[in-house]
Enzyme design. Structure first.
Site, PDB file in Angstrom:
ATOM      1  CG  ASN A  11     -21.024  -6.517 -14.805  1.00  0.00           C
ATOM      2  OD1 ASN A  11     -21.545  -7.263 -15.556  1.00  0.00           O
ATOM      3  ND2 ASN A  11     -21.130  -5.251 -15.115  1.00  0.00           N
ATOM      4  CB  THR A  13     -20.033  -7.868 -18.812  1.00  0.00           C
ATOM      5  OG1 THR A  13     -20.204  -6.762 -17.951  1.00  0.00           O
ATOM      6  CG2 THR A  13     -21.331  -8.625 -19.219  1.00  0.00           C
ATOM      7  CB  CYS A  14     -16.694  -6.445 -14.780  1.00  0.00           C
ATOM      8  SG  CYS A  14     -15.391  -5.696 -13.804  1.00  0.00           S
ATOM      9  N   GLY A  15     -14.038  -7.869 -16.034  1.00  0.00           N
ATOM     10  CA  GLY A  15     -12.793  -8.592 -15.721  1.00  0.00           C
ATOM     11  C   GLY A  15     -12.388  -8.535 -14.543  1.00  0.00           C
ATOM     12  NE  ARG A  18     -14.409 -12.117 -17.547  1.00  0.00           N
ATOM     13  CZ  ARG A  18     -14.497 -11.191 -18.187  1.00  0.00           C
ATOM     14  NH1 ARG A  18     -15.759 -10.611 -18.193  1.00  0.00           N
ATOM     15  NH2 ARG A  18     -13.279 -10.515 -18.963  1.00  0.00           N
TER      16      ARG A  18
END
Length: 277
Positions: A11, A13-15, A18
């Protein structure tokens, strides 16, 4: 290990997701990336993936930022089939990131645990987006280095060799030592203890990551709730999701530990946190 053997359910948008992808790339791997919110896995693929991870279906459901409670998924009577149906209907409920390599499959929270799935890890330090380095944890015994670190912080050392305890030494990828930590597990309950960050490593978010990684190891061993006892770090642990509790609300196994019985002062604060990732 070829790139085609490695998949990340990602995902962007998920730190944490990432950071996990960044570590794979730092390791020279360009994995197959499945942005599961755009292309969700089928029910059968999801079932097989959870079986490969060897965890309960409920362990892969994300609560934060999802309709978990609105859908009543906190009902313990729900079957695995019902939970799978909910995740297929609402892919945001699938926790992330999930990484698959020839060494296995795992929910990589915190992102440091992706190193468990790699044949080799980089030997150069690598920071996460928030500026804290990836950590490697190695099981240890009551070494002189460990004892000296605890004594320097005024932490108990008299019970290190007793049963039911697991301790770890933490380093960066290059091998630089940054701290220690451990836990005692009693069935579904674990007491986190002996947590020390080396003075020269402080101020970089290492303490937070160390506690997250230690909590994950306690969870992997079978713990569902973590407890911690502290005289001066209540606010730090509250920032990690722990909440102060009365000793009368703690399980008997935790109350019977030497930490609570005799080694720590009665004025120390007891905190607890459900181990969900």
């Amino acid at each position: 290990m070829s790139d085609s053997d490695i998949t990340i359910y990602h995902n962007p948008t998920c730190g944490t997701s990432r950071n996990t992808l960044a570590m794979l790339r730092k390791s020279g791997i360009e994995p197959r990336i499945v942005e599961y919110l755009k292309t969700p896995p089928t029910r059968e693929v999801l079932r097989q993936l959870i079986e490969q991870m060897g965890v309960p279906v409920r362990a892969i459901i994300r609560q934060k930022g999802t309709p978990y409670f609105e859908l009543g998924l906190d009902d313990p009577s729900l079957t695995n089939d019902q939970l799978l149906d909910a995740m297929v209907a609402h892919p945001i409920l699938i926790n992330r990131p999930i990484v698959i390599t020839p060494k296995g499959a795992k929910l990589c929270r915190p992102s440091d645990v992706v190193l468990d799935l790699l044949a080799t890890s980089p030997h150069e330090d690598f920071d996460k987006e928030e500026g804290s380095p990836f950590l490697i944890d190695k099981p240890i015994g009551a070494s002189a280095e460990f004892i000296e670190a605890l004594q320097a912080e005024g932490l108990p050392t008299d019970d290190l060799d007793e049963p039911a305890k697991s301790f770890f030494r933490y380093t960066t990828l290059s091998g630089s030592p940054v701290g220690f930590g451990g836990f005692e597990r009693y069935g579904p309950d674990a007491l986190l203890r002996s947590i020390v960050v080396a003075p020269e490593a402080r101020g970089r978010g290492i303490g937070r990551n160390l506690v997250l990684l230690l909590s994950r190891r306690a969870h992997e061993s079978g713990a569902e709730t973590a407890y911690v006892l502290t005289t001066d770090a209540t606010s730090f642990f509250e920032a990690q999701g722990f909440k102060p509790i009365s000793r009368s609300d703690a399980p008997a196994s935790i109350l019977a530990t030497r930490q609570l019985v005799s080694l720590c002062p009665a004025s120390a604060t007891l905190l607890a946190r459900q181990l969900t990732f």
